[in-house]
Scaffold this motif. Sequence first.
Motif, PDB file in Angstrom:
ATOM      1  N   CYS A 166       0.866  -1.183   0.000  1.00 39.98           N
ATOM      2  CA  CYS A 166       0.000   0.000   0.000  1.00 39.98           C
ATOM      3  C   CYS A 166       0.899   1.229   0.000  1.00 39.98           C
ATOM      4  CB  CYS A 166      -0.894   0.024   1.238  1.00 39.98           C
ATOM      5  SG  CYS A 166      -1.985   1.469   1.297  1.00 39.98           S
ATOM      6  N   TYR A 167       0.579   2.130  -0.863  1.00 41.43           N
ATOM      7  CA  TYR A 167       1.216   3.436  -0.941  1.00 41.43           C
ATOM      8  C   TYR A 167       0.348   4.321  -0.044  1.00 41.43           C
ATOM      9  CZ  TYR A 167       2.678   7.648  -3.627  1.00 41.43           C
ATOM     10  OH  TYR A 167       3.152   8.857  -4.040  1.00 41.43           O
ATOM     11  N   LEU A 168       0.686   4.359   1.236  1.00 42.49           N
ATOM     12  CA  LEU A 168      -0.157   4.978   2.254  1.00 42.49           C
ATOM     13  C   LEU A 168       0.157   6.461   2.417  1.00 42.49           C
ATOM     14  CD1 LEU A 168      -2.268   4.288   4.539  1.00 42.49           C
ATOM     15  CD2 LEU A 168      -0.298   4.380   6.066  1.00 42.49           C
ATOM     16  N   ILE A 169      -0.863   7.275   2.317  1.00 40.89           N
ATOM     17  CA  ILE A 169      -0.715   8.711   2.506  1.00 40.89           C
ATOM     18  C   ILE A 169      -1.253   9.035   3.896  1.00 40.89           C
ATOM     19  CG2 ILE A 169      -1.314  10.983   1.602  1.00 40.89           C
ATOM     20  CD1 ILE A 169      -1.669   9.580  -1.141  1.00 40.89           C
ATOM     21  N   CYS A 170      -0.383   9.607   4.725  1.00 38.32           N
ATOM     22  CA  CYS A 170      -0.744   9.840   6.122  1.00 38.32           C
ATOM     23  C   CYS A 170      -0.106  11.133   6.628  1.00 38.32           C
ATOM     24  CB  CYS A 170      -0.305   8.656   6.982  1.00 38.32           C
ATOM     25  SG  CYS A 170       1.447   8.285   6.842  1.00 38.32           S
ATOM     26  N   ARG A 171      -0.533  11.529   7.788  1.00 37.37           N
ATOM     27  CA  ARG A 171      -0.039  12.754   8.405  1.00 37.37           C
ATOM     28  C   ARG A 171       1.061  12.405   9.401  1.00 37.37           C
ATOM     29  NH1 ARG A 171      -1.776  17.429   7.841  1.00 37.37           N
ATOM     30  NH2 ARG A 171      -3.776  16.835   6.965  1.00 37.37           N
ATOM     31  N   THR A 172       2.236  13.025   9.223  1.00 41.47           N
ATOM     32  CA  THR A 172       3.346  12.791  10.141  1.00 41.47           C
ATOM     33  C   THR A 172       3.577  13.986  11.062  1.00 41.47           C
ATOM     34  OG1 THR A 172       4.828  13.412   8.333  1.00 41.47           O
ATOM     35  CG2 THR A 172       4.546  11.068   8.763  1.00 41.47           C
ATOM     36  N   THR A 173       2.861  15.073  10.830  1.00 47.45           N
ATOM     37  CA  THR A 173       2.876  16.209  11.747  1.00 47.45           C
ATOM     38  C   THR A 173       1.604  17.017  11.529  1.00 47.45           C
ATOM     39  OG1 THR A 173       4.086  18.155  12.532  1.00 47.45           O
ATOM     40  CG2 THR A 173       4.176  17.723  10.182  1.00 47.45           C
ATOM     41  N   THR A 174       1.173  17.700  12.564  1.00 47.24           N
ATOM     42  CA  THR A 174      -0.002  18.575  12.455  1.00 47.24           C
ATOM     43  C   THR A 174       0.401  20.041  12.449  1.00 47.24           C
ATOM     44  OG1 THR A 174      -0.282  18.498  14.860  1.00 47.24           O
ATOM     45  CG2 THR A 174      -1.556  16.911  13.549  1.00 47.24           C
ATOM     46  N   GLU A 175       1.690  20.296  12.443  1.00 48.71           N
ATOM     47  CA  GLU A 175       2.158  21.681  12.416  1.00 48.71           C
ATOM     48  C   GLU A 175       2.017  22.257  11.013  1.00 48.71           C
ATOM     49  OE1 GLU A 175       6.101  21.952  14.019  1.00 48.71           O
ATOM     50  OE2 GLU A 175       5.597  20.662  15.712  1.00 48.71           O
ATOM     51  N   GLY A 176       1.654  23.529  10.931  1.00 48.60           N
ATOM     52  CA  GLY A 176       1.541  24.207   9.647  1.00 48.60           C
ATOM     53  C   GLY A 176       0.169  24.058   9.037  1.00 48.60           C
ATOM     54  N   PRO A 177       0.018  24.484   7.786  1.00 46.34           N
ATOM     55  CA  PRO A 177      -1.275  24.414   7.103  1.00 46.34           C
ATOM     56  C   PRO A 177      -1.686  22.962   6.847  1.00 46.34           C
ATOM     57  CG  PRO A 177       0.443  25.166   5.602  1.00 46.34           C
ATOM     58  CD  PRO A 177       1.063  25.093   6.962  1.00 46.34           C
ATOM     59  N   PRO A 178      -2.972  22.738   6.554  1.00 47.34           N
ATOM     60  CA  PRO A 178      -3.492  21.368   6.407  1.00 47.34           C
ATOM     61  C   PRO A 178      -2.748  20.495   5.397  1.00 47.34           C
ATOM     62  CG  PRO A 178      -5.307  22.927   6.465  1.00 47.34           C
ATOM     63  CD  PRO A 178      -4.046  23.740   6.408  1.00 47.34           C
ATOM     64  N   HIS A 179      -2.207  21.075   4.335  1.00 42.08           N
ATOM     65  CA  HIS A 179      -1.508  20.250   3.344  1.00 42.08           C
ATOM     66  C   HIS A 179      -0.070  19.955   3.737  1.00 42.08           C
ATOM     67  CE1 HIS A 179      -4.914  21.415   0.798  1.00 42.08           C
ATOM     68  NE2 HIS A 179      -4.674  20.270   0.206  1.00 42.08           N
ATOM     69  N   ALA A 180       0.416  20.600   4.782  1.00 45.58           N
ATOM     70  CA  ALA A 180       1.784  20.321   5.250  1.00 45.58           C
ATOM     71  C   ALA A 180       1.758  19.085   6.144  1.00 45.58           C
ATOM     72  CB  ALA A 180       2.329  21.514   6.021  1.00 45.58           C
ATOM     73  N   GLY A 181       2.888  18.451   6.291  1.00 47.18           N
ATOM     74  CA  GLY A 181       2.989  17.315   7.199  1.00 47.18           C
ATOM     75  C   GLY A 181       2.419  16.028   6.670  1.00 47.18           C
ATOM     76  N   ILE A 182       2.202  15.932   5.367  1.00 52.13           N
ATOM     77  CA  ILE A 182       1.682  14.716   4.772  1.00 52.13           C
ATOM     78  C   ILE A 182       2.844  13.926   4.181  1.00 52.13           C
ATOM     79  CG2 ILE A 182       0.203  13.782   2.954  1.00 52.13           C
ATOM     80  CD1 ILE A 182      -1.627  16.195   3.387  1.00 52.13           C
ATOM     81  N   SER A 183       2.878  12.633   4.485  1.00 48.57           N
ATOM     82  CA  SER A 183       3.948  11.762   4.009  1.00 48.57           C
ATOM     83  C   SER A 183       3.360  10.551   3.300  1.00 48.57           C
ATOM     84  CB  SER A 183       4.810  11.291   5.185  1.00 48.57           C
ATOM     85  OG  SER A 183       5.424  12.388   5.810  1.00 48.57           O
ATOM     86  N   GLU A 184       4.193   9.895   2.524  1.00 53.40           N
ATOM     87  CA  GLU A 184       3.810   8.664   1.832  1.00 53.40           C
ATOM     88  C   GLU A 184       4.698   7.547   2.357  1.00 53.40           C
ATOM     89  OE1 GLU A 184       4.590  10.191  -2.031  1.00 53.40           O
ATOM     90  OE2 GLU A 184       2.638  11.143  -2.175  1.00 53.40           O
ATOM     91  N   ILE A 185       4.075   6.488   2.838  1.00 55.01           N
ATOM     92  CA  ILE A 185       4.807   5.384   3.441  1.00 55.01           C
ATOM     93  C   ILE A 185       4.439   4.091   2.724  1.00 55.01           C
ATOM     94  CG2 ILE A 185       5.073   4.023   5.558  1.00 55.01           C
ATOM     95  CD1 ILE A 185       4.634   6.582   7.154  1.00 55.01           C
ATOM     96  N   ILE A 186       5.426   3.286   2.409  1.00 46.68           N
ATOM     97  CA  ILE A 186       5.173   1.974   1.789  1.00 46.68           C
ATOM     98  C   ILE A 186       4.848   0.994   2.898  1.00 46.68           C
ATOM     99  CG2 ILE A 186       6.173   0.072   0.483  1.00 46.68           C
ATOM    100  CD1 ILE A 186       8.034   2.202  -0.825  1.00 46.68           C
ATOM    101  N   VAL A 187       3.668   0.397   2.815  1.00 53.85           N
ATOM    102  CA  VAL A 187       3.221  -0.552   3.827  1.00 53.85           C
ATOM    103  C   VAL A 187       3.012  -1.922   3.179  1.00 53.85           C
ATOM    104  CG1 VAL A 187       1.426  -1.096   5.513  1.00 53.85           C
ATOM    105  CG2 VAL A 187       2.059   1.290   5.108  1.00 53.85           C
ATOM    106  N   PRO A 188       3.797  -2.928   3.556  1.00 49.89           N
ATOM    107  CA  PRO A 188       3.505  -4.281   3.064  1.00 49.89           C
ATOM    108  C   PRO A 188       2.120  -4.689   3.546  1.00 49.89           C
ATOM    109  CG  PRO A 188       5.688  -4.172   4.069  1.00 49.89           C
ATOM    110  CD  PRO A 188       4.983  -2.882   4.409  1.00 49.89           C
ATOM    111  N   MET A 189       1.304  -5.211   2.645  1.00 52.28           N
ATOM    112  CA  MET A 189      -0.081  -5.528   2.981  1.00 52.28           C
ATOM    113  C   MET A 189      -0.196  -6.762   3.876  1.00 52.28           C
ATOM    114  SD  MET A 189      -1.938  -3.091   2.030  1.00 52.28           S
ATOM    115  CE  MET A 189      -3.624  -3.686   2.000  1.00 52.28           C
TER     116      MET A 189
END
Length: 192
Positions: A166-189
């Motif tokens: 899974c190409y997981l899109i998630c939030r790694t921080t809540t600092e800054g505007p809503p579109h900031a702090g978003i990361s993509e993590i590879i998750v083995p299913m």
Amino acid sequence: MDFAWTPEQEQLRLKARAVATSAVERYGRHNDSWINGYSKEFAKEMASHGWIGMTWPSEYGGGGRPAIERLIVGEELIAAGAPVAAMWFGDRQMGPTLITYGRPDQQAEFLPQILSGESTWCIGMSEPNAGSDLAGLTTSATRDGDDWVINGQKIWTSFGEVADYCYLICRTTTEGPPHAGISEIIVPMNTP
């Protein structure tokens, strides 16, 4: 300007049409086949033609071909209803992202699997109460040593039940505007 297809492009179109016709005879016709037509066997066949990673740079194992050739092949496969979904996300999104942003070890591990049609991917983007609005996503990933602990929920994760990653899109921080702090993590299913 000359808007005609080159002889090579016409040949590619005819070959793609023949491959697509054969695939539909063997696997059935799938409307919106990029999202509905899943066949890992056909993904491996696509790889044998060099049609996964066609436009990727050759130094990453790709074909280094012009984008118009990928469009010609895709147009014929989708028009026929050939089952391209098993390779679609990896070819279109994951591979190019790994080429641009991935570490060398990630590129070495994942790109060959995508190019060969061996691995399948899903995208963990949409969420309850947010849909595909990434500014509203709440799934979080928190660092715990060398690991990430992920909390949240995804919906409409096409082929999540059969995908390898899974190409997981998630939030790694809540600092800054809503579109900031978003990361993509590879998750083995197969992760518990």
